[in-house]
Write an enzyme that holds these catalytic residues in place. Structure first.
Site, PDB file in Angstrom:
ATOM      1  N   VAL A 186      -0.751  -9.148   4.861  1.00 47.19           N
ATOM      2  CA  VAL A 186      -0.972  -7.857   5.528  1.00 47.19           C
ATOM      3  C   VAL A 186      -1.561  -8.102   6.911  1.00 47.19           C
ATOM      4  O   VAL A 186      -1.873  -9.250   7.280  1.00 47.19           O
ATOM      5  CB  VAL A 186      -1.904  -6.935   4.704  1.00 47.19           C
ATOM      6  N   ARG A 236     -28.549 -30.602  40.660  1.00 46.15           N
ATOM      7  CA  ARG A 236     -29.301 -29.963  39.567  1.00 46.15           C
ATOM      8  C   ARG A 236     -30.761 -30.414  39.586  1.00 46.15           C
ATOM      9  O   ARG A 236     -31.689 -29.644  39.340  1.00 46.15           O
ATOM     10  CB  ARG A 236     -28.659 -30.306  38.214  1.00 46.15           C
ATOM     11  N   SER A 238       4.096 -20.161  10.023  1.00 43.78           N
ATOM     12  CA  SER A 238       4.722 -19.949  11.331  1.00 43.78           C
ATOM     13  C   SER A 238       6.236 -19.989  11.217  1.00 43.78           C
ATOM     14  O   SER A 238       6.788 -20.696  10.383  1.00 43.78           O
ATOM     15  CB  SER A 238       4.275 -21.006  12.329  1.00 43.78           C
ATOM     16  N   GLY A 239       6.874 -19.266  12.110  1.00 48.46           N
ATOM     17  CA  GLY A 239       8.334 -19.262  12.155  1.00 48.46           C
ATOM     18  C   GLY A 239       8.883 -17.861  12.337  1.00 48.46           C
ATOM     19  O   GLY A 239      10.094 -17.676  12.364  1.00 48.46           O
ATOM     20  N   HIS A 282      -2.096 -23.695  16.703  1.00 41.98           N
ATOM     21  CA  HIS A 282      -0.635 -23.652  16.854  1.00 41.98           C
ATOM     22  C   HIS A 282      -0.253 -22.487  17.778  1.00 41.98           C
ATOM     23  O   HIS A 282       0.563 -22.645  18.690  1.00 41.98           O
ATOM     24  CB  HIS A 282       0.014 -23.494  15.470  1.00 41.98           C
ATOM     25  N   ASN A 283      -0.849 -21.333  17.553  1.00 40.91           N
ATOM     26  CA  ASN A 283      -0.512 -20.181  18.391  1.00 40.91           C
ATOM     27  C   ASN A 283      -1.013 -20.381  19.816  1.00 40.91           C
ATOM     28  O   ASN A 283      -0.370 -19.949  20.773  1.00 40.91           O
ATOM     29  CB  ASN A 283      -1.097 -18.899  17.804  1.00 40.91           C
ATOM     30  N   LYS A 292      -1.970 -11.062  21.287  1.00 42.65           N
ATOM     31  CA  LYS A 292      -2.633 -10.548  20.087  1.00 42.65           C
ATOM     32  C   LYS A 292      -3.970 -11.229  19.838  1.00 42.65           C
ATOM     33  O   LYS A 292      -4.653 -10.928  18.871  1.00 42.65           O
ATOM     34  CB  LYS A 292      -1.717 -10.718  18.885  1.00 42.65           C
ATOM     35  N   ARG A 315       0.839  -1.215   0.000  1.00 43.37           N
ATOM     36  CA  ARG A 315       0.000   0.000   0.000  1.00 43.37           C
ATOM     37  C   ARG A 315       0.869   1.259   0.000  1.00 43.37           C
ATOM     38  O   ARG A 315       0.673   2.161  -0.808  1.00 43.37           O
ATOM     39  CB  ARG A 315      -0.923  -0.034   1.229  1.00 43.37           C
ATOM     40  N   LYS A 360      -3.454 -23.038  12.326  1.00 35.53           N
ATOM     41  CA  LYS A 360      -2.472 -22.006  12.730  1.00 35.53           C
ATOM     42  C   LYS A 360      -2.916 -21.338  14.032  1.00 35.53           C
ATOM     43  O   LYS A 360      -2.104 -21.040  14.904  1.00 35.53           O
ATOM     44  CB  LYS A 360      -2.297 -20.959  11.621  1.00 35.53           C
ATOM     45  N   ALA A 389      -3.811  -8.778   9.916  1.00 32.53           N
ATOM     46  CA  ALA A 389      -5.062  -9.538   9.938  1.00 32.53           C
ATOM     47  C   ALA A 389      -6.238  -8.625  10.258  1.00 32.53           C
ATOM     48  O   ALA A 389      -6.080  -7.578  10.886  1.00 32.53           O
ATOM     49  CB  ALA A 389      -4.947 -10.644  10.985  1.00 32.53           C
ATOM     50  N   GLU A 419       1.506 -22.373  21.478  1.00 26.96           N
ATOM     51  CA  GLU A 419       2.636 -21.497  21.808  1.00 26.96           C
ATOM     52  C   GLU A 419       2.387 -20.803  23.165  1.00 26.96           C
ATOM     53  O   GLU A 419       3.261 -20.790  24.023  1.00 26.96           O
ATOM     54  CB  GLU A 419       2.674 -20.450  20.701  1.00 26.96           C
ATOM     55  N   HIS A 435     -33.861 -30.966  36.804  1.00 24.93           N
ATOM     56  CA  HIS A 435     -33.167 -31.149  35.522  1.00 24.93           C
ATOM     57  C   HIS A 435     -33.077 -32.624  35.125  1.00 24.93           C
ATOM     58  O   HIS A 435     -32.588 -32.923  34.040  1.00 24.93           O
ATOM     59  CB  HIS A 435     -31.773 -30.522  35.584  1.00 24.93           C
TER      60      HIS A 435
HETATM   61  N1  LIG Z   1       5.372 -10.934  12.716  1.00 23.53           N
HETATM   62  C1  LIG Z   1       5.380 -12.252  12.909  1.00 23.53           C
HETATM   63  O1  LIG Z   1       6.262 -12.852  13.545  1.00 23.53           O
HETATM   64  C2  LIG Z   1       4.292 -13.079  12.286  1.00 23.53           C
HETATM   65  C3  LIG Z   1       4.390 -14.474  12.305  1.00 23.53           C
HETATM   66  C4  LIG Z   1       3.420 -15.230  11.672  1.00 23.53           C
HETATM   67  C5  LIG Z   1       2.351 -14.602  11.071  1.00 23.53           C
HETATM   68  N2  LIG Z   1       2.240 -13.258  11.095  1.00 23.53           N
HETATM   69  C6  LIG Z   1       1.089 -12.650  10.414  1.00 23.53           C
HETATM   70  O2  LIG Z   1       1.527 -12.233   9.122  1.00 23.53           O
HETATM   71  C7  LIG Z   1       0.801 -11.063   8.737  1.00 23.53           C
HETATM   72  C8  LIG Z   1       1.804  -9.969   8.431  1.00 23.53           C
HETATM   73  O3  LIG Z   1       2.534  -9.693   9.595  1.00 23.53           O
HETATM   74  P1  LIG Z   1       3.676  -8.580   9.662  1.00 23.53           P
HETATM   75  O4  LIG Z   1       4.160  -8.577  11.067  1.00 23.53           O
HETATM   76  O5  LIG Z   1       4.635  -8.811   8.569  1.00 23.53           O
HETATM   77  O6  LIG Z   1       2.899  -7.234   9.271  1.00 23.53           O
HETATM   78  P2  LIG Z   1       1.740  -6.420  10.026  1.00 23.53           P
HETATM   79  O7  LIG Z   1       2.386  -5.400  10.874  1.00 23.53           O
HETATM   80  O8  LIG Z   1       0.756  -7.335  10.630  1.00 23.53           O
HETATM   81  O9  LIG Z   1       1.019  -5.671   8.773  1.00 23.53           O
HETATM   82  C9  LIG Z   1       1.649  -4.640   8.082  1.00 23.53           C
HETATM   83  C10 LIG Z   1       1.344  -4.757   6.597  1.00 23.53           C
HETATM   84  O10 LIG Z   1      -0.075  -4.645   6.387  1.00 23.53           O
HETATM   85  C11 LIG Z   1      -0.297  -3.611   5.426  1.00 23.53           C
HETATM   86  N3  LIG Z   1      -1.594  -3.001   5.646  1.00 23.53           N
HETATM   87  C12 LIG Z   1      -2.122  -2.597   6.809  1.00 23.53           C
HETATM   88  N4  LIG Z   1      -3.355  -2.087   6.615  1.00 23.53           N
HETATM   89  C13 LIG Z   1      -3.600  -2.167   5.283  1.00 23.53           C
HETATM   90  C14 LIG Z   1      -4.696  -1.814   4.465  1.00 23.53           C
HETATM   91  N5  LIG Z   1      -5.804  -1.290   4.994  1.00 23.53           N
HETATM   92  N6  LIG Z   1      -4.607  -2.035   3.147  1.00 23.53           N
HETATM   93  C15 LIG Z   1      -3.498  -2.583   2.611  1.00 23.53           C
HETATM   94  N7  LIG Z   1      -2.423  -2.954   3.333  1.00 23.53           N
HETATM   95  C16 LIG Z   1      -2.473  -2.741   4.653  1.00 23.53           C
HETATM   96  C17 LIG Z   1       0.841  -2.649   5.664  1.00 23.53           C
HETATM   97  O11 LIG Z   1       0.981  -1.781   4.580  1.00 23.53           O
HETATM   98  P3  LIG Z   1       1.657  -0.327   4.796  1.00 23.53           P
HETATM   99  O12 LIG Z   1       3.121  -0.542   4.661  1.00 23.53           O
HETATM  100  O13 LIG Z   1       1.093   0.488   3.689  1.00 23.53           O
HETATM  101  O14 LIG Z   1       1.242   0.157   6.137  1.00 23.53           O
HETATM  102  C18 LIG Z   1       1.995  -3.632   5.805  1.00 23.53           C
HETATM  103  O15 LIG Z   1       2.409  -4.132   4.564  1.00 23.53           O
HETATM  104  C19 LIG Z   1      -0.128 -10.745   9.908  1.00 23.53           C
HETATM  105  O16 LIG Z   1      -1.377 -11.341   9.688  1.00 23.53           O
HETATM  106  C20 LIG Z   1       0.546 -11.396  11.079  1.00 23.53           C
HETATM  107  O17 LIG Z   1      -0.342 -11.698  12.129  1.00 23.53           O
HETATM  108  C21 LIG Z   1       3.192 -12.478  11.667  1.00 23.53           C
END
Ligand SMILES: NC(=O)c1ccc[n+]([C@@H]2O[C@H](COP(=O)([O-])OP(=O)(O)OC[C@H]3O[C@@H](n4cnc5c(N)ncnc54)[C@H](OP(=O)(O)O)[C@@H]3O)[C@@H](O)[C@H]2O)c1
Length: 473
Positions: A75, A449, A129-130, A187-188, A263, A34, A184, A77, A191, A455
């Protein structure tokens, strides 16, 4: 520019690393974000003959991908995923496929799949994951959706995934529909629970034996060489041994505020289990423990009003260390039984057809919960008779419990006697006890009960439903 085999939207840490991983395996990938500056920076730094960026428009990005198109969304969630889908929708053709690799809530995945289906656009909810290292060097990948889509994505997934203990890719078709995001989510949840189980062990060792953080690291290092070997124990050693940069000679962990963030994936898992009438007390307790930790102000006030109670039967440390090791192992194994029960029940209710042996296998490496225990669980499920409906019913698993249960009892009673809260270790044990007991006090509950609410109850000696006039009025 030639058309690329795949597109990826979202260049925060996960998306950026996943795109680099895909390109490093010689698949042509184009990225879009974006905020266009991020794409420019990313391509300046990492662009190569397989990795391209598009900063003009989303339609240019879409037009650059081979048809039928495969587009990964990575992006934030929630609403951002819907926003990206809305923008993509008019630009895509029938048979194109969107793969959501973020941590989306699985019920959103069900909704999105149904929304896109009438236009013939496929949707794959895919857990990854990772963390950032995994995304770059090999994550564990959990794709749901249809089998046909999996076949289409498989070459890329298998190339970029981590390898299990036998060298196979840590990816499998988890099952239909939203099963990938569901697994997933669980999995979390695992964790959360495993980390809380380990935190309770840490708390016990520091409070009852006055051990320093590096001293506890030495014990955990010994644990990590055996059946408790895991990524989480490995990183524990680094966390516990890290020196503080502000306080000379001190450990950083001793200066970290005891207030845990979250989260929501642990909470989702616990709520889902409650809705399906499946018991996951260890995850629920792990979520509650974080909630209690977050209530620092109240805890601080209350701690001043209650004098700590400590028992007097603390065994010497060298006797306690092996007890704790077996207690931890059994606690984690018991907790796995709960999660597998949840996945089994959800799969049955949703028609996903998941394979628990395969899920255990792809968690052996790449993901945050990777651990020796997963190899044991993978083998146990492979050997299990088809009728097995619960982890405890697998003979190898029950033998592992038989070996650990006496120490597990010992360790829980010592810790509780000495006034340390062990909600996850304790609830794992209670779950095991309850699940292996054919005589619950529910007969007594049923009596109560029936007394206050008519009941009704069933009997052990005859069929039918009964009600008793319990008092003479
Ligand atoms: N971080 C981890 O360790 C991890 C591990 C496993 C899974 N995940 C999952 O992987 C996904 C990405 O995680 P992340 O940590 O890399 O990033 P994030 O901080 O969750 O998301 C940031 C990204 O989302 C975009 N974004 C936010 N709002 C938007 C919108 N309205 N329209 C279009 N793009 C938008 C941002 O674009 P801009 O640059 O334009 O703001 C950026 O590219 C998430 O679902 C997260 O839960 C993360």
């Amino acid at each position: 520019m030639k058309k690329t085999q795949i597109g990826l939207i979202g260049l925060a840490v996960m998306g950026a690393n996943l795109a680099r991983n895909i390109a490093s395996k010689n698949f042509d990938v184009i990225v879009y974000n974006r905020t266009k500056e991020k794409t420019k920076e990313f391509i300046k730094q990492y662009g190569n003959e397989h990795l391209f960026g598009e900063t003009r428009s989303l339609s240019q990005f879409v037009a650059s991908i081979e048809r039928p198109r495969n587009i990964i969304i990575m992006v934030q969630a929630g609403k951002p995923v819907d926003a990206v889908i809305e923008e993509l929708f008019p630009l895509l053709d029938s048979d194109d496929c969107i793969i959501d690799c973020g941590n989306s809530y699985y019920r959103d995945t069900i909704r999105r799949e149904a929304y896109l289906a009438p236009k013939g656009i496929h949707f794959v909810g895919c857990g990854v994951s990772g963390g950032e290292e995994g995304a770059l060097h090999g994550p564990s990948i959990m794709p749901g959706g249809s089998g046909e889509n999996y076949v289409r994505l498989r070459p890329i997934f298998e190339a970029i995934a981590a390898r299990d203990f036998n060298g196979w890719a840590c990816v499998t078709h988890i099952g239909w529909g939203a099963s990938g995001h569901f697994v997933k989510m669980v999995h979390n949840g695992i964790e959360y629970a495993v980390m809380q189980i380990m935190a309770e062990a840490y708390d016990t060792l520091r409070k009852l034996y006055n051990l320093s953080a590096p001293g506890i690291a030495d014990i955990f290092e010994d644990y990590s060489k055996g059946k408790l070997g895991s990524y989480l124990f490995d990183i524990s050693l680094k966390v516990l041994r890290k020196e503080d940069e502000f306080q000379d000679g001190a450990s950083l962990v001793d200066y970290i505020l005891d207030r845990a963030g979250q989260k929501g994936t642990g909470k989702w898992t616990a709520i889902d289990a409650l809705e399906r009438n499946v018991c996951v007390p260890t995850i629920a307790e792990a979520v509650f423990a974080r909630n209690i930790s977050a209530n620092k102000k109240l805890r601080t006030e209350l701690s001043a009003t209650f004098e700590e109670f400590h028992g007097k039967n603390l065994p010497p440390l060298n006797k306690f260390i092996p007890l704790l090791k077996n207690g931890l192992y059994a606690s984690i194994l018991s907790a796995y039984a709960q999660w597998y029960d949840l996945i089994t029940q959800a799969s049955r209710e949703e028609g996903w057809e998941v394979n628990l042996a395969e899920i255990s296998r792809i968690w052996e490496w790449g993901c945050i919960i990777r651990a020796e225990i997963l190899s044991f669980l993978h083998e146990s499920f492979l050997d299990a008779p088809e009728w097995v409906s619960h982890l405890f019913a697998i003979p190898e698993v029950m033998s592992a419990f038989r070996e650990s249960v006496p120490d597990w009892h010992g360790v829980v009673s010592i810790i509780i006697e000495h006034g340390i809260a062990v909600p996850t270790i304790g609830s794992s044990l209670s779950y095991f006890e309850a699940m292996t007991d054919n005589e619950h006090p529910a007969n007594y509950l049923q009596g109560l009960r029936d007394f206050f609410g008519a009941h009704t109850y069933e009997r052990t000696d005859r069929k039918g439903v009964f009600h008793t006039e319990w008092s003479d009025k």
